[in-house]
Design a protein around this motif. Structure first.
Motif, PDB file in Angstrom:
ATOM      1  N   ARG A 300      -6.286   7.718  10.349  1.00 45.76           N
ATOM      2  CA  ARG A 300      -6.202   7.234   8.857  1.00 45.76           C
ATOM      3  C   ARG A 300      -7.522   6.022   8.615  1.00 45.76           C
ATOM      4  N   SER A 301      -7.556   5.411   9.246  1.00 44.92           N
ATOM      5  CA  SER A 301      -9.672   5.146   8.940  1.00 44.92           C
ATOM      6  C   SER A 301     -10.671   5.839   8.287  1.00 44.92           C
ATOM      7  N   VAL A 302     -10.330   6.419   9.584  1.00 46.87           N
ATOM      8  CA  VAL A 302     -11.373   8.062   9.121  1.00 46.87           C
ATOM      9  C   VAL A 302     -11.019   8.963   7.724  1.00 46.87           C
ATOM     10  N   GLU A 303      -9.815   9.021   7.595  1.00 39.98           N
ATOM     11  CA  GLU A 303     -10.027   9.949   5.876  1.00 39.98           C
ATOM     12  C   GLU A 303      -9.792   8.784   4.954  1.00 39.98           C
ATOM     13  N   ILE A 304      -9.547   7.411   4.801  1.00 39.58           N
ATOM     14  CA  ILE A 304      -9.571   6.318   3.894  1.00 39.58           C
ATOM     15  C   ILE A 304     -11.021   6.304   4.062  1.00 39.58           C
ATOM     16  N   GLY A 538       7.331  11.807   2.113  1.00 41.92           N
ATOM     17  CA  GLY A 538       6.757  11.279   1.214  1.00 41.92           C
ATOM     18  C   GLY A 538       5.462  10.344   2.117  1.00 41.92           C
ATOM     19  N   ALA A 539       4.868  10.894   2.769  1.00 45.83           N
ATOM     20  CA  ALA A 539       3.208   9.707   3.152  1.00 45.83           C
ATOM     21  C   ALA A 539       3.113  10.917   2.228  1.00 45.83           C
ATOM     22  N   ILE A 540       1.302  10.294   2.461  1.00 44.59           N
ATOM     23  CA  ILE A 540       0.481  11.256   1.873  1.00 44.59           C
ATOM     24  C   ILE A 540      -0.777  11.048   3.223  1.00 44.59           C
ATOM     25  N   TYR A 541      -0.421  12.353   3.871  1.00 43.12           N
ATOM     26  CA  TYR A 541      -1.340  12.852   4.667  1.00 43.12           C
ATOM     27  C   TYR A 541      -3.286  13.281   4.139  1.00 43.12           C
ATOM     28  N   MET A 542      -4.113  13.210   4.182  1.00 49.01           N
ATOM     29  CA  MET A 542      -5.643  13.143   4.203  1.00 49.01           C
ATOM     30  C   MET A 542      -5.639  14.106   5.589  1.00 49.01           C
ATOM     31  N   GLY A 608       9.897   2.270   7.599  1.00 46.49           N
ATOM     32  CA  GLY A 608       9.906   2.410   6.245  1.00 46.49           C
ATOM     33  C   GLY A 608       8.392   2.646   5.501  1.00 46.49           C
ATOM     34  N   PHE A 609       8.097   2.551   4.290  1.00 47.89           N
ATOM     35  CA  PHE A 609       6.515   2.856   3.803  1.00 47.89           C
ATOM     36  C   PHE A 609       5.519   1.910   3.024  1.00 47.89           C
ATOM     37  N   ARG A 610       4.690   2.130   2.324  1.00 47.71           N
ATOM     38  CA  ARG A 610       4.075   1.276   1.304  1.00 47.71           C
ATOM     39  C   ARG A 610       2.943   2.157   0.406  1.00 47.71           C
ATOM     40  N   LYS A 611       3.610   2.209  -0.618  1.00 45.08           N
ATOM     41  CA  LYS A 611       1.992   2.681  -1.323  1.00 45.08           C
ATOM     42  C   LYS A 611       1.164   1.656  -1.216  1.00 45.08           C
ATOM     43  N   ILE A 612      -0.330   1.766  -1.718  1.00 52.40           N
ATOM     44  CA  ILE A 612      -1.095   1.303  -1.719  1.00 52.40           C
ATOM     45  C   ILE A 612      -2.169   2.010  -2.516  1.00 52.40           C
ATOM     46  N   ARG A 613      -2.120   1.004  -3.367  1.00 50.77           N
ATOM     47  CA  ARG A 613      -3.316   1.391  -4.399  1.00 50.77           C
ATOM     48  C   ARG A 613      -4.418   1.408  -4.378  1.00 50.77           C
ATOM     49  N   TRP A 614      -5.558   2.839  -3.614  1.00 48.36           N
ATOM     50  CA  TRP A 614      -6.346   2.625  -3.867  1.00 48.36           C
ATOM     51  C   TRP A 614      -7.619   1.421  -4.234  1.00 48.36           C
ATOM     52  N   PHE A 615      -9.234   1.123  -3.873  1.00 44.31           N
ATOM     53  CA  PHE A 615     -10.336   0.105  -3.949  1.00 44.31           C
ATOM     54  C   PHE A 615      -9.040  -1.462  -4.028  1.00 44.31           C
ATOM     55  N   THR A 616      -8.034  -1.302  -4.787  1.00 42.56           N
ATOM     56  CA  THR A 616      -7.392  -2.886  -5.160  1.00 42.56           C
ATOM     57  C   THR A 616      -6.841  -3.371  -3.764  1.00 42.56           C
ATOM     58  N   TYR A 617      -6.433  -2.204  -3.207  1.00 41.42           N
ATOM     59  CA  TYR A 617      -5.517  -2.388  -2.674  1.00 41.42           C
ATOM     60  C   TYR A 617      -3.831  -3.314  -2.886  1.00 41.42           C
TER      61      TYR A 617
END
Length: 847
Positions: A300-304, A538-542, A608-617
């Motif tokens: 996941r870190s690779v894709e982020i 519901g996951a965002i897969y990159m 469960g899972f969290r939704k995290i905004r890009w750049f601001t976390y």
């Protein structure tokens, strides 16, 4: 070259970068040590090398030639890109030119490496000598296999295929085995622990089959830098091996920098994200046309990082990145389709790919050309891995940069503040135990299926008496039959089919999306172990920085349905684990504790899972999931501190594992702080939902203990308290972490156990709990097998309990660190405490 030094000058003047260099180590350039071609090198090989502009050999290549020509087995342990491949190809090809019947078997740990080496051999134009090299692995079409068995003089494979697809069917390979002259074992350092112990037994079977056909092949091994290459090689092949480590390759000037991201909140001790800082530094390399690799710890870190890098442009959003620049930045990890990986490797070789973001999949020796820089996003866990990753930078005489960007993890922060530990440490040892009883019995069954055992015949280093004892056990178990001084296999099924050399992982999941014309297309795969947290509904897969929304996860058919999207958030799964005791095989009182071993169940569930905004976390929301848990039934060894030991530690004021008593007015204070902070996390801004936010002590609560008494009034001052969501609270706690004595005990036992068991640290799990429910809420440390059903490690630890504790005490008390380090009880957080004194106090009670 000028580009790299120009970047160094910029960094040294840049106020955002220069203050964060915690160490900068420069290794001067090294000239090549060469020898003219050996006089007995065949003319055909000289001409081939000359056409590739090679007119001499490095000293280690020359040594390899001389030792192999003298009939010796060798292991090459030289640096990355030092020409190890040519070192083993030359003696093999020379023998084949002189002997038209000679055969060679090349073994690689992965299919990708075999493909890479086939390309290398193809470049030597071997077809003119009719050597017909070919890959024989699980991907080889059935229709091609008979031709390869009959005609290929160099077969490239892997230990798994040798184990299940070649040795059990050796009669189909009679010509090949009769003429087998060389066995090449590349990347030998990967054969350690349980996997290495299996492979050592596969090699015993290989030598036995070769001997049956009258062959005694010579071994050439190649390894990355580890602490014991000669010892490992001799354990794997059970023959004498010559070590060749006189690396004669030239090397440019190397710069190794440890970079610690700047502090963004001094009160909470928070540093800027290692991930975002790596993106910024990688963009500087890209802007100056320096080809580089960025190593990340997880997929996941690779894709982020990839997503940030492809859109990382001053004052511009992601969409504005030019497409040609995006194509210069690629990802590389498991889950990408093979064709995609080959394309990226080729792009690195021809220079069209400028930056690759990768997991340790690129650590192994796949040829990706010469890179100018390697960025390690976080310490990879071992000195050997760090050297392997940093060795990806710097081919030939050009200068190169390796940059370790420290994460907030206590281990990373320890290395940033004590760089001498990192630069002065030896690489770890690779340990194997081919005579581990359960592994050995499995391979004896395979060997019996392949060929009957003559009474008194050996098997590796096992004594004749012991081997007879094991074979008699198989007779008693009705798996074998003894007749005319021979042991024969009795069952119908061939045993290799049910024995995995590697930890058995559940079936992979196929990732399907829909093409523009409505066709279903496969974009990649995810291993079964990771599916629940990577591709839950519901996951965002990159994938290569393209976002996909997971619509459905079909657990029965192992398929996930994905839809391409462009959202302003990514997701992070929330997992919880627990360990239960299923049965106790044995337990007994020991000094100050009780020792036990038995069957346990490790249950991990994605809740469960969290939704995290890009750049601001920023946390945009949390959603529950109802997914089945993954369960590992295995065996474990555990020690449980007695009530008496606990009382001694409490009386001495050195037991920090009891829950904090914040005082009778704590709930009112907590509410007041959350109200003051408007019920918002003071780091990411997330607003409270169903779960109340945490209230955190900026200076740790336990830091207010004086003479064994806590000053609650000082600790609970409003200015010392702040509101944090659970995720940010976890990050802040890492920084001020006070490693407990029990946690320190778990750390040291987890590091020592592999040395006694001759396994790899990754074969074991360690768990410590100050109030483990499985033992009536008493403090316990559990060390367990990560292999399903276990392979006997826990029983061995139970038996050597006293020696293990004695060695742990010696190791911790003799360590020169002040308060915990990676060599003993582990470090505390950057602004926390290591817990060395408390661990020593526990060890004194139980020694």
């Amino acid at each position: 070259m000028n580009n790299l030094f120009a970047l160094f000058d910029f960094w040294k003047e840049d106020p955002d970068t220069a203050p964060n260099f915690f160490a900068w180590r420069t290794t001067p350039a090294r000239a090549a040590q060469t020898h003219p071609f050996p006089t007995d090198l065949p003319d055909a090989l000289r001409e081939t090398l000359s056409t590739r502009n090679i007119h001499s050999l490095y000293s280690h290549q020359f040594s390899a030639w001389n030792q192999t020509r003298a009939g010796k087995n060798i292991i090459l342990a030289t640096g990355t890109a030092s020409g190890k491949t040519l070192s083993y190809n030359l003696p093999v090809l020379s023998t084949m030119l002189h002997n038209p019947e000679a055969r060679a078997l090349y073994l690689f740990p992965t299919k990708a490496l075999a493909q890479d080496q086939l390309s290398t051999l193809a470049n030597l134009k071997l077809e003119i000598w009719h050597l017909a090299p070919a890959i024989y692995d699980g991907d080889t079409p059935q229709s091609n296999r008979p031709f390869i068995r009959k005609n290929a003089r160099i077969v490239l494979s892997n230990p798994d295929m040798l184990h299940t697809g070649i040795l059990p069917h050796h009669a189909n390979w009679s010509d090949f085995f009769s003429n087998l002259k060389f066995i090449i074992i590349d990347e030998a350092h990967t054969y350690r622990g349980v996997f290495g112990s299996h492979v050592a037994n596969v090699l015993r079977r290989l030598k036995r089959v070769a001997s049956f056909y009258g062959a005694k092949p010579q071994f050439i091994l190649a390894s990355a830098t580890i602490g014991n290459p000669k010892e490992l090689a001799e354990k794997l092949i059970e023959e004498e091996v010559e070590l060749i480590d006189n690396d004669g390759s030239s090397r440019g000037e190397r710069h190794f920098i440890i970079y610690n991201p700047p502090v963004t909140d001094a009160a909470l001790g928070l540093r800027k994200s290692a991930l975002l800082e790596s993106v910024r530094l990688a963009s500087h390399l890209l802007a100056r046309d320096i080809q580089s690799v960025v190593f990340a710890r997880t997929r996941r870190s690779v894709e982020i990082i990839l997503t940030y890098l492809q859109g990382h442009h001053p004052d511009s959003p992601i969409e504005n990145r030019k497409s040609q620049v995006v194509n210069q930045i690629r990802g590389y990890r498991s889950g990408y389709l093979p064709a995609q990986r080959r394309e990226i490797e080729q792009g690195l070789r021809d220079g069209s790919v400028k930056t690759v973001v990768a997991t340790n999949a690129l650590e192994l020796g796949i040829d990706i050309g010469g890179l100018g820089a390697a960025i390690l996003v976080g310490y990879p866990g071992t000195i050997a891995s760090a050297r392997q990753q940093s060795g990806r930078a710097g081919r030939g005489d050009a200068p190169a940069l390796s940059l370790l960007v420290a994460s907030p993890n206590p281990l990373d922060q320890f290395l940033a503040h004590h760089p001498e530990y990192f630069f002065g440490s030896s690489p770890e040892m690779a340990l194997v135990n081919p005579n581990h009883l359960l592994i050995l019995l499995e391979h004896l069954r395979c060997a019996l299926f392949e060929l009957p055992f003559q009474k008194g015949e050996g098997f590796g280093s096992i004594s004749d008496e012991l081997l007879d004892e094991y074979l008699e056990f198989l007779v008693a178990n009705q798996e074998s039959h003894f007749s005319n001084e021979k042991y024969y296999w009795m069952k119908d099924a061939y045993p290799a089919a049910n024995i995995s050399l590697r930890s058995a992982s559940p079936q992979s999941f196929v990732l399907q999306a829909t093409a523009e014309d409505g066709r279903p297309i496969t974009i990649g795969t995810v291993d079964g172990e990771s599916a629940m947290w990577m591709i839950h509904p519901g996951a965002i897969y990159m994938h290569e920085a393209q976002q996909y929304f997971v619509q459905e996860l079909n657990l029965e058919n192992h398929v996930a349905q994905l839809v391409p999207v462009g959202l302003d958030y990514y997701t992070e799964a929330q997992r919880r684990s627990e360990i239960q005791v299923l049965s106790v095989n044995e337990n007994s009182a020991a000094q100050g504790c009780e020792k036990s071993y038995g069957e346990i169940q490790v249950t991990t569930q994605v809740a469960g899972f969290r939704k995290i905004r890009w750049f601001t976390y920023e946390t945009l929301g949390q959603e529950p999931l109802d997914l089945p848990p993954s369960e590992l039934q295995t065996t474990g060894y555990w020690l449980t501190l007695s009530e008496k030991t606990l009382a001694h530690l409490r009386d001495a004021g050195i037991w920090t594992n009891d829950p904090n008593d914040y005082g009778p007015g704590w709930q009112k204070i907590r509410l007041a702080v959350r109200k003051r902070d408007q019920f918002k996390c003071q780091v990411c801004g997330a607003v409270e939902t169903i779960r109340e936010h945490d209230v955190h002590h900026k200076t740790p609560f336990r830091a207010f203990i004086q003479n064994g008494v806590i000053n609650r009034e000082q600790a609970n001052r409003l200015e010392n308290l702040t509101t944090l969501c659970s995720s940010c609270h976890h990050k802040v706690e890492q920084n001020v972490r006070i490693r407990s004595g029990l946690g320190g005990l778990g750390f040291v036992l987890g590091n020592l156990a592999p040395l006694f068991l001759m396994c790899d640290p990754r074969d074991l799990g360690v768990f410590s709990d100050p109030a483990w429910s499985a033992v009536e809420g008493l403090p316990s440390v559990v060390v367990y097998d990560l292999v399903p059903a276990g392979i006997g490690f826990s029983q061995k630890l139970f038996e050597i309990h006293d020696e293990l504790i004695q060695r742990a005490f010696e190791l911790v008390s003799q360590c020169e660190c002040e308060d915990g380090c990676p060599s003993c009880v582990g470090p505390g957080g950057e602004n926390g405490y290591g817990g060395k004194a408390e661990t020593l106090a526990i060890l004194k009670e139980i020694i």
